[in-house]
Design a protein around this motif. Structure first.
Motif, PDB file in Angstrom:
ATOM      1  N   ASN B  49       6.792 -10.168  -4.307  1.00  0.00           N
ATOM      2  CA  ASN B  49       6.604  -9.014  -3.576  1.00  0.00           C
ATOM      3  C   ASN B  49       7.182  -7.651  -4.350  1.00  0.00           C
ATOM      4  O   ASN B  49       6.632  -6.607  -4.491  1.00  0.00           O
ATOM      5  CB  ASN B  49       7.185  -8.918  -2.200  1.00  0.00           C
ATOM      6  CG  ASN B  49       6.217  -9.852  -1.148  1.00  0.00           C
ATOM      7  OD1 ASN B  49       4.792 -10.121  -1.695  1.00  0.00           O
ATOM      8  ND2 ASN B  49       6.616 -10.051  -0.112  1.00  0.00           N
ATOM      9  N   CYS B  50       8.334  -7.880  -4.873  1.00  0.00           N
ATOM     10  CA  CYS B  50       9.391  -6.877  -5.369  1.00  0.00           C
ATOM     11  C   CYS B  50       8.497  -6.662  -6.889  1.00  0.00           C
ATOM     12  O   CYS B  50       7.969  -5.299  -6.964  1.00  0.00           O
ATOM     13  CB  CYS B  50      10.696  -7.557  -5.783  1.00  0.00           C
ATOM     14  SG  CYS B  50      11.676  -7.305  -4.283  1.00  0.00           S
ATOM     15  N   ASN B  52       5.314  -7.171  -7.596  1.00  0.00           N
ATOM     16  CA  ASN B  52       4.025  -6.481  -7.420  1.00  0.00           C
ATOM     17  C   ASN B  52       4.137  -5.106  -6.769  1.00  0.00           C
ATOM     18  O   ASN B  52       3.220  -4.255  -6.881  1.00  0.00           O
ATOM     19  CB  ASN B  52       3.292  -7.286  -6.283  1.00  0.00           C
ATOM     20  CG  ASN B  52       2.817  -8.733  -7.224  1.00  0.00           C
ATOM     21  OD1 ASN B  52       2.497  -8.671  -8.437  1.00  0.00           O
ATOM     22  ND2 ASN B  52       2.700  -9.973  -6.631  1.00  0.00           N
ATOM     23  N   SER B  53       5.048  -4.865  -6.071  1.00  0.00           N
ATOM     24  CA  SER B  53       5.470  -3.418  -5.637  1.00  0.00           C
ATOM     25  C   SER B  53       6.046  -2.541  -6.658  1.00  0.00           C
ATOM     26  O   SER B  53       6.376  -1.440  -6.256  1.00  0.00           O
ATOM     27  CB  SER B  53       6.417  -3.402  -4.352  1.00  0.00           C
ATOM     28  OG  SER B  53       5.848  -4.396  -3.674  1.00  0.00           O
ATOM     29  N   LYS B 135       3.051 -11.351   1.989  1.00  0.00           N
ATOM     30  CA  LYS B 135       2.871 -10.514   0.981  1.00  0.00           C
ATOM     31  C   LYS B 135       2.880  -9.454   1.644  1.00  0.00           C
ATOM     32  O   LYS B 135       2.166  -8.735   2.269  1.00  0.00           O
ATOM     33  CB  LYS B 135       1.609 -10.906   0.303  1.00  0.00           C
ATOM     34  CG  LYS B 135       1.461 -12.597  -0.005  1.00  0.00           C
ATOM     35  CD  LYS B 135       0.225 -12.674  -1.091  1.00  0.00           C
ATOM     36  CE  LYS B 135      -1.260 -12.407  -0.528  1.00  0.00           C
ATOM     37  NZ  LYS B 135      -2.082 -12.741  -1.376  1.00  0.00           N
ATOM     38  N   ASP B 137       3.588  -4.803   0.317  1.00  0.00           N
ATOM     39  CA  ASP B 137       3.832  -3.940  -0.755  1.00  0.00           C
ATOM     40  C   ASP B 137       4.688  -3.051  -0.319  1.00  0.00           C
ATOM     41  O   ASP B 137       4.612  -1.932   0.605  1.00  0.00           O
ATOM     42  CB  ASP B 137       2.512  -3.139  -0.925  1.00  0.00           C
ATOM     43  CG  ASP B 137       2.696  -2.561  -2.292  1.00  0.00           C
ATOM     44  OD1 ASP B 137       3.616  -1.917  -2.557  1.00  0.00           O
ATOM     45  OD2 ASP B 137       1.523  -1.966  -2.601  1.00  0.00           O
ATOM     46  N   TYR B 138       5.998  -3.120  -0.974  1.00  0.00           N
ATOM     47  CA  TYR B 138       7.192  -2.329  -0.359  1.00  0.00           C
ATOM     48  C   TYR B 138       7.043  -1.102  -0.634  1.00  0.00           C
ATOM     49  O   TYR B 138       7.549  -0.015  -0.162  1.00  0.00           O
ATOM     50  CB  TYR B 138       8.439  -2.973  -0.882  1.00  0.00           C
ATOM     51  CG  TYR B 138       8.662  -4.299  -0.650  1.00  0.00           C
ATOM     52  CD1 TYR B 138       8.719  -4.696   0.843  1.00  0.00           C
ATOM     53  CD2 TYR B 138       9.047  -5.263  -1.770  1.00  0.00           C
ATOM     54  CE1 TYR B 138       8.883  -6.303   1.114  1.00  0.00           C
ATOM     55  CE2 TYR B 138       9.106  -6.490  -1.341  1.00  0.00           C
ATOM     56  CZ  TYR B 138       9.179  -7.041   0.113  1.00  0.00           C
ATOM     57  OH  TYR B 138       9.448  -8.390   0.214  1.00  0.00           O
ATOM     58  N   SER B 139       6.258  -0.790  -1.738  1.00  0.00           N
ATOM     59  CA  SER B 139       5.974   0.660  -2.202  1.00  0.00           C
ATOM     60  C   SER B 139       5.245   1.527  -1.167  1.00  0.00           C
ATOM     61  O   SER B 139       5.546   2.935  -0.998  1.00  0.00           O
ATOM     62  CB  SER B 139       5.192   0.787  -3.440  1.00  0.00           C
ATOM     63  OG  SER B 139       3.926   0.492  -3.455  1.00  0.00           O
ATOM     64  N   LYS B 140       4.481   1.061  -0.273  1.00  0.00           N
ATOM     65  CA  LYS B 140       3.658   1.656   0.866  1.00  0.00           C
ATOM     66  C   LYS B 140       4.989   2.095   1.988  1.00  0.00           C
ATOM     67  O   LYS B 140       4.779   2.995   2.345  1.00  0.00           O
ATOM     68  CB  LYS B 140       2.737   0.846   1.600  1.00  0.00           C
ATOM     69  CG  LYS B 140       1.578   0.773   0.277  1.00  0.00           C
ATOM     70  CD  LYS B 140       0.243   0.259   1.009  1.00  0.00           C
ATOM     71  CE  LYS B 140      -1.037   0.080  -0.091  1.00  0.00           C
ATOM     72  NZ  LYS B 140      -1.814  -0.970   0.490  1.00  0.00           N
ATOM     73  N   GLN B 143       6.739   4.925   0.763  1.00  0.00           N
ATOM     74  CA  GLN B 143       6.037   6.163   0.959  1.00  0.00           C
ATOM     75  C   GLN B 143       6.235   6.603   2.207  1.00  0.00           C
ATOM     76  O   GLN B 143       6.352   7.850   2.420  1.00  0.00           O
ATOM     77  CB  GLN B 143       4.618   6.035   0.509  1.00  0.00           C
ATOM     78  CG  GLN B 143       3.901   7.406   0.246  1.00  0.00           C
ATOM     79  CD  GLN B 143       4.692   8.107  -0.774  1.00  0.00           C
ATOM     80  OE1 GLN B 143       4.905   7.814  -1.741  1.00  0.00           O
ATOM     81  NE2 GLN B 143       4.814   9.254  -0.337  1.00  0.00           N
ATOM     82  N   TRP B 276      -2.424  -9.904  -6.398  1.00  0.00           N
ATOM     83  CA  TRP B 276      -0.968 -10.011  -5.669  1.00  0.00           C
ATOM     84  C   TRP B 276      -0.553 -11.321  -5.961  1.00  0.00           C
ATOM     85  O   TRP B 276      -0.504 -12.269  -4.937  1.00  0.00           O
ATOM     86  CB  TRP B 276      -1.015  -9.856  -4.165  1.00  0.00           C
ATOM     87  CG  TRP B 276       0.211  -9.231  -3.888  1.00  0.00           C
ATOM     88  CD1 TRP B 276       1.187 -10.182  -3.254  1.00  0.00           C
ATOM     89  CD2 TRP B 276       0.967  -8.000  -3.657  1.00  0.00           C
ATOM     90  NE1 TRP B 276       2.358  -9.490  -2.900  1.00  0.00           N
ATOM     91  CE2 TRP B 276       2.231  -8.240  -3.235  1.00  0.00           C
ATOM     92  CE3 TRP B 276       0.416  -6.566  -4.072  1.00  0.00           C
ATOM     93  CZ2 TRP B 276       3.023  -7.006  -3.081  1.00  0.00           C
ATOM     94  CZ3 TRP B 276       1.207  -5.674  -3.821  1.00  0.00           C
ATOM     95  CH2 TRP B 276       2.722  -5.756  -3.254  1.00  0.00           C
TER      96      TRP B 276
END
Lengths: 371, 402, 371, 402
Positions: B49-50, B52-53, B135, B137-140, B143, B276
């Motif tokens: 996850n890290c 992929n994010s 799974k 997405d930490y980037s979301k 945000q 992912w």
């Protein structure tokens, strides 16, 4: 074996596997569900303790560079020594004057000369077997040989062309050989792997080239066979020489025999290859799989019998694969039927299509084709 | 001597827990190192996850039996986290000038590594735990955190109301701002459960970690101490709602269930999604060999397996051998397990390197008792043995699983 | 910049540096005490955040493969993307039909097509500068450009041949260009770095090739300059174009100016290269060093003035080096004198020998020569 | 899940010590991580010895401030020790099922990692410490160990008789068999000092480690407990005589001396020998820039330095800046230190990232007091400051070095 340098010479004829070798050298042809042909001889070297390997290439080596990269997957990404790939480098001799091995060796003689090792193991790349060269090296030293070559007693010699054979031996000493004979009567097939002193190798190459001799075995070895102590080491395990679509297909199918599977992949050493990520293979409630070799990352909803599936193949419901080899990321859609077929990577067989080759003449589908 | 460059976002992964509810599964390894899903370990999901994010700086806090975890993670190559600047750092407890201290709680573990985080001078810190399967997405989520001008954001997932009492439950207002937090409430007021995934503004968190450290009554835990304290003092906290598969695999039952969840027709957790990918360290194994006599359905089978018997609704890791006429059903079989002929394995977890000899009967099929049967690693179950369901066999001893 | 793919095309003329490019492409010529020329553009890309770089090679790329290996030293040894080296691969088109960049792009168009990035940054490899492309990329998007190219305003244009120049600009828009003009009157030198949509690049290559057009700039860009929005981005920092021994020597000597040293090696980003082990450089009681650039691993017992010493050079007592460039592992023995000399790697100047070149025509000593 | 193959020989490197006699030099880093010789850290010598001796399996035991050491060693790539089988493993203290324990002594540290060593099932174990500067071929010592059919071999070096009382002293018979051992004897009977390098037969050592652990009176130390006990019980112990440079850099003086030892005409420790390279992690730095006004003699200077002043008989690490008219003499200047103009630095150790402003006078030149002056890391010495010799400046405070 730290004192032995490995040299893999991509000396094979380039187009023996038709469509499959169109875009890659034979050495990087996929084999056995997840490997490339070169993985076997390279793993043999690594498992024997060789830490310096040069791969001498000729044509179309992009896929090979991509496969081998830094050699990390074979533990050959080292600070000293490690894996080196030599592209064809022919500044002062633009013409190809010599045959296969000789040309490769000649082009890179400076690198060989510079290496820290005292011995070399020169090998081709189109013969598949699992062997620890340490035994061969011990034998070489014990016999005080100038050159030790590995051979295999075979039964069915009719199918073999473009091979070297030992035609005359006295005890372990080799007295005569034949190269690329199409009607050899010998049963001792040479595995194209030679151990010798590095200085002898350089001598052979230099003296051949300065005299205009062009073939490593015929000119380099056979012409000197009376003055050199050339010794044969018999390999008793399984051997697969890949020199045609038929031999590729037959030897692939051999892997479905439990004994050969165990020997080639485990004994005496493991076979390394480029690591790819992918989940375990999924079998659904409708899947029927019998007598097959399946790599990871596949999703099998249909029927697979006597076949080899590479990584990431999808077999949809109702599809049926028999006696076939399906390479990486190919998709066999609903109710499609394959029999005696070899598909290259990323092929798609659309729903309901039926493809049949013959057992002795499998149908080959080119990379990325959609049928 | 190392030139550190500023990072906006640093992840800290808590991987020190023993996971004692997993029993003999975590006798010799930390919980995040427990095998999962045919070729992974639990921690692979969070690390992937890290990557992929787009997070390239991850501190992994270890404490309990870290040897296998350390050598598994290495410098993070498998997850593409071996970076010149940042990458994976393993953070065990250590001795300072004034002596050493073990990690007392999740918050204390981060507190002891403040100087590690300060090196990167990040604006945001992501706190993760290494024992969940999901799974995300930490980037979301980041945000969202920025959009809301939040100071602390907690990822939440809706759980069934009847299970809500087992979780930390958040009550957000209509804008998502958290107005209340209850740890394992008897009568939950919402079904938003905390996933144990937090984003903090680093300057805010640092403050609270110091205050918490100076509070002798604190248990130094994020859920029990830091979050309630922040809420009490009106820190801007938001709940980030996550939809998708998420499972805490803290018990033998939940670990078994999470594995079985992968075997459905269209499982919620898709392991075959190229966008992912879940990365892991791949051992050297040939393709699996499925013999003429094998039958396999509704299962995950990994490389190096040799199957001569029947495998049904099960997960088989690397190098498992299933002999002729044997049946493996509703089970998890970990790497390099050998199962002889005519054996029946039902609803079992068989740990690494165990050997089940011919004619054994293990698990539900053997009698009327219920539950999951666990066979410890490297154990040998002698031929003909019958082991009733719900037992744990560790160190040559048969015990009832509590 | 994760959405930009870097392409470095080794399009330079092959033998511009005489003996020094005999055995290697210009891109892997040593520069600045411990680097190779390609390190600068590659580091620019990495420092800008580009994570996928393809290096398209032509001739003699063995030394380049050895230098770049897996890309690890540039943090480009990645699971997805990373560094890829493309050897010349010309199965169906054995003849070289196109010029430099065009040929390279055409040969590898499938790889470019397949990449995950939306944009490309195509660059040559023989211009040295330190620039963060992120600014250029932001400018590209802000100007809604079809193509953005980087240029530098230069004073002394007489010395520049085999360059492209922008001859007509309106604000930032480029209206005309000249390629390889030996008497250009423009002062806007093109740095041979272009940002554009990947799809546009593929379009340009395909439409040129299908019409038999052979030059990327003349045919691909200039012929379309009226229909495309081609924008110029001015780079104000130091630029070194290497196209002759004289320019190589002059630009090397430029590094002895503190400002240029600081700019080229530190601002805005660091320059990465292949890591070598070696101790710190040792100065003895007799050593006299002034105004010089010295890499690690040297032992200096003599005098070094206005010179550049690469890694592991030995300067014995009484030896004197002035205005010279001494490459890796060379040995300058007792009382030898070098003035205006460039030695390649592993050269040995024996005791007492005196070698003098001219400032405008430095003497070049071939690799491994003993004099 | 990892297939371990048998190793004949495993090295265990003790790197957990605080090195408190180095004072502020080891405030934030472990002793083995202290910079040495212009581009190394102390541990580079032992790790390079391992690689050059053909040892490919090394356990590094850490405990005190390991963060920098951990990230420095990584997976051992710099020493070519990132191997598929074996390689470098970092071994911090950890928590077991029954709780955690710090390493109590050198022997206890090995005892706690018995299971790590057992994985490789080695015949011999090499015990090393990470705080000595020397180049030694351990494979020759192993050959000696085998030839003598020894069960425990200790490397010894002849020290000057008058210093012998500071060491562990061994008394061997004419065959090299050790008949007596004295820890820091007042009247030494020989001048063979133990170098802290041991080879043991693993089965013998394992026995003694267990016995030692069960002895409540033991201090769990090799020199104080294990060796005397073995001697007492007639274990076959031999002394392996080492000739060459060897230095324990445990004090500020010895660290300074060892650095100065490198500056002679033909130093005993040759750093330029291609057959025995010392590997280290190399930062990204351009070549050093020596200006028109610089003068450098009898010194080691590393990449990234900019020299405008005079450097005499000193060791300069990466990225040091020496301003015009400044003089640096008999000093060690660690990475990224900035020295202004007209400064005089004499017999100093200036730690990483410190800044010495214009016109400062630090060390012997400033007054009549004696000894080495130490400036702590990241400190700023304001312009014109005079600091007398023998002082330590740490955390903005001037103290007399004890």
């Amino acid at each position: 074996m730290k004192d032995v340098m490995g040299i893999i010479s991509l000396n094979e004829n380039s187009d023996v596997l038709n469509n499959i070798t169109n875009h890659r050298p034979l050495a990087s042809v996929p084999f056995g569900g997840r490997y490339r042909i070169i993985d076997f001889v390279l793993s043999n070297m690594v498992n024997s303790g060789i830490q310096n390997v040069g791969v001498l290439t000729r044509y179309k080596h992009r896929s090979l560079i991509d496969h081998l990269r830094s050699g990390k997957d074979w533990d050959l990404d080292r600070k000293r020594d490690g894996l080196f790939i030599f592209p064809p480098e022919n500044i002062n001799n633009p013409a190809e004057l010599y045959n296969g091995v000789m040309q490769n060796l000649y082009n890179n003689i400076d690198y060989i000369y510079k290496s820290r090792q005292k011995y070399v193991l020169v090998s081709g790349s189109d013969i598949i077997y699992n062997l620890n060269y340490r035994q061969v090296f011990d034998f070489h030293k014990q016999m005080k040989a100038d050159i030790t070559m590995i051979y295999k007693e075979i039964n069915n010699i009719n199918k073999l062309h473009s091979c070297s054979f030992i035609t005359k031996m006295k005890n372990t000493r080799i007295l005569d050989m034949e190269v690329n004979s199409c009607c050899s009567k010998s049963s001792k097939m040479c595995l194209e792997a030679y151990i010798m002193d590095k200085s002898l190798l350089i001598d052979i190459v230099n003296s051949c080239v300065s005299r205009g001799y062009i073939d490593f075995i015929k000119d380099g070895i056979v012409k000197n066979i009376s003055i050199l102590n050339v010794i044969g080491y018999q390999h008793t395990g399984y051997v697969a020489k890949i020199n045609s679509i038929e031999s590729y297909y037959q030897h692939s199918m051999d892997l479905l025999k439990t004994d050969i599977w165990k020997e080639l992949f485990f004994k005496p050493g493991l076979v390394y290859t480029k690591v790819k990520d992918g989940a375990a293979t999924k079998y659904t409630k409708d899947s029927v799989v019998r007598n097959s070799l399946i790599a990871n990352g596949c999703i099998i909803e249909g029927t697979v019998k006597n076949s080899i599936l590479f990584r990431g193949v999808r077999v949809d419901r109702g599809a049926c694969i028999k006696n076939s080899i399906v390479m990486q990321k190919s998709v066999i859609e609903k109710n499609a039927v394959l029999e005696n077929v070899i598909t290259d990577k990323e092929v798609c067989i659309t729903a309901g299509k039926i493809l049949r080759g013959d057992k002795n003449y499998p149908l080959v589908i080119e990379k990325k084709k959609v049928i | 001597m190392k030139l550190m460059r500023k990072k906006e976002f640093v992840a800290m992964l808590l991987a020190g827990g023993q996971g004692s509810r997993l029993g003999i599964l975590t006798k010799k390894i930390a919980k995040p190192a427990v095998p999962f899903g045919g070729k992974y370990r639990i921690i692979d999901f969070t690390l992937s996850n890290c990557y992929n994010s787009g997070i390239d700086t991850v501190g992994v806090l270890t404490q309990y039996q870290p040897l296998e975890l350390n050598s598994y993670i290495g410098i993070g190559r498998a997850w593409d986290l071996d970076r010149k600047n940042g990458g994976v750092s393993l953070l065990p407890p250590f001795v300072r000038e004034k002596g050493g201290e073990w990690y007392k709680g999740t918050a204390n573990a981060i507190y002891q590594n403040v100087s590690f985080i300060n090196q990167y001078n990040p604006k945001f810190v992501l706190i993760l735990s290494g024992d969940h399967i999901y799974k995300m997405d930490y980037s979301k989520m980041l945000q969202f955190h920025k959009d809301k001008e939040s100071e602390a954001t907690i990822a939440v997932i809706e759980v069934p109301w009847k299970e809500a009492h087992r979780f930390g439950i958040l009550i957000p207002d209509e804008n998502g701002r958290i107005i209340e937090f209850e740890e394992k409430p008897v009568n939950p007021k919402s079904n938003y459960a905390s996933m144990g995934v937090y984003i903090f503004n680093w300057n805010v968190l640092k403050d609270y970690l110091e205050k918490d450290e100076n509070d002798p009554n604190s248990s130094n835990d994020f859920g029990k101490d830091i979050i309630p304290k922040m809420l009490q003092e009106n820190v801007r906290m938001y709940a980030y709602s996550f939809r998708g598969y998420w499972k805490d695999v803290g018990t033998v039952e939940s670990l078994w269930e999470a594995n079985m969840d992968l075997l459905g027709e269209k499982p919620q957790l898709d392991l075959y999604d190229y966008n992912w990918p879940i990365y892991s360290v791949t051992p050297t194994q040939p393709p699996q060999f499925i013999s003429e006599t094998a039958e396999i359905n509704c299962s995950l089978v990994s490389e190096g397996c040799m199957i001569f018997g029947r495998v049904e609704h099960s997960v088989l890791f690397f190098g498992v051998h299933v002999g002729k006429n044997s049946i493996v059903k509703d089970s998890i079989v970990m790497p390099s397990v050998k199962i002889g002929r005519n054996a029946v394995i039902e609803k079992c977890i068989i740990c690494e390197n165990a050997v089940v000899e011919d004619n054994c009967q293990i698990g539900a099929a053997a009698c009327n008792s219920k539950g999951i049967t666990v066979v410890g690693d490297s154990l040998r179950v002698p031929a003909g043995q019958k082991i009733p369901a719900g037992m744990v066999i560790g160190s040559e001893q048969l015990v009832k699983r509590s």
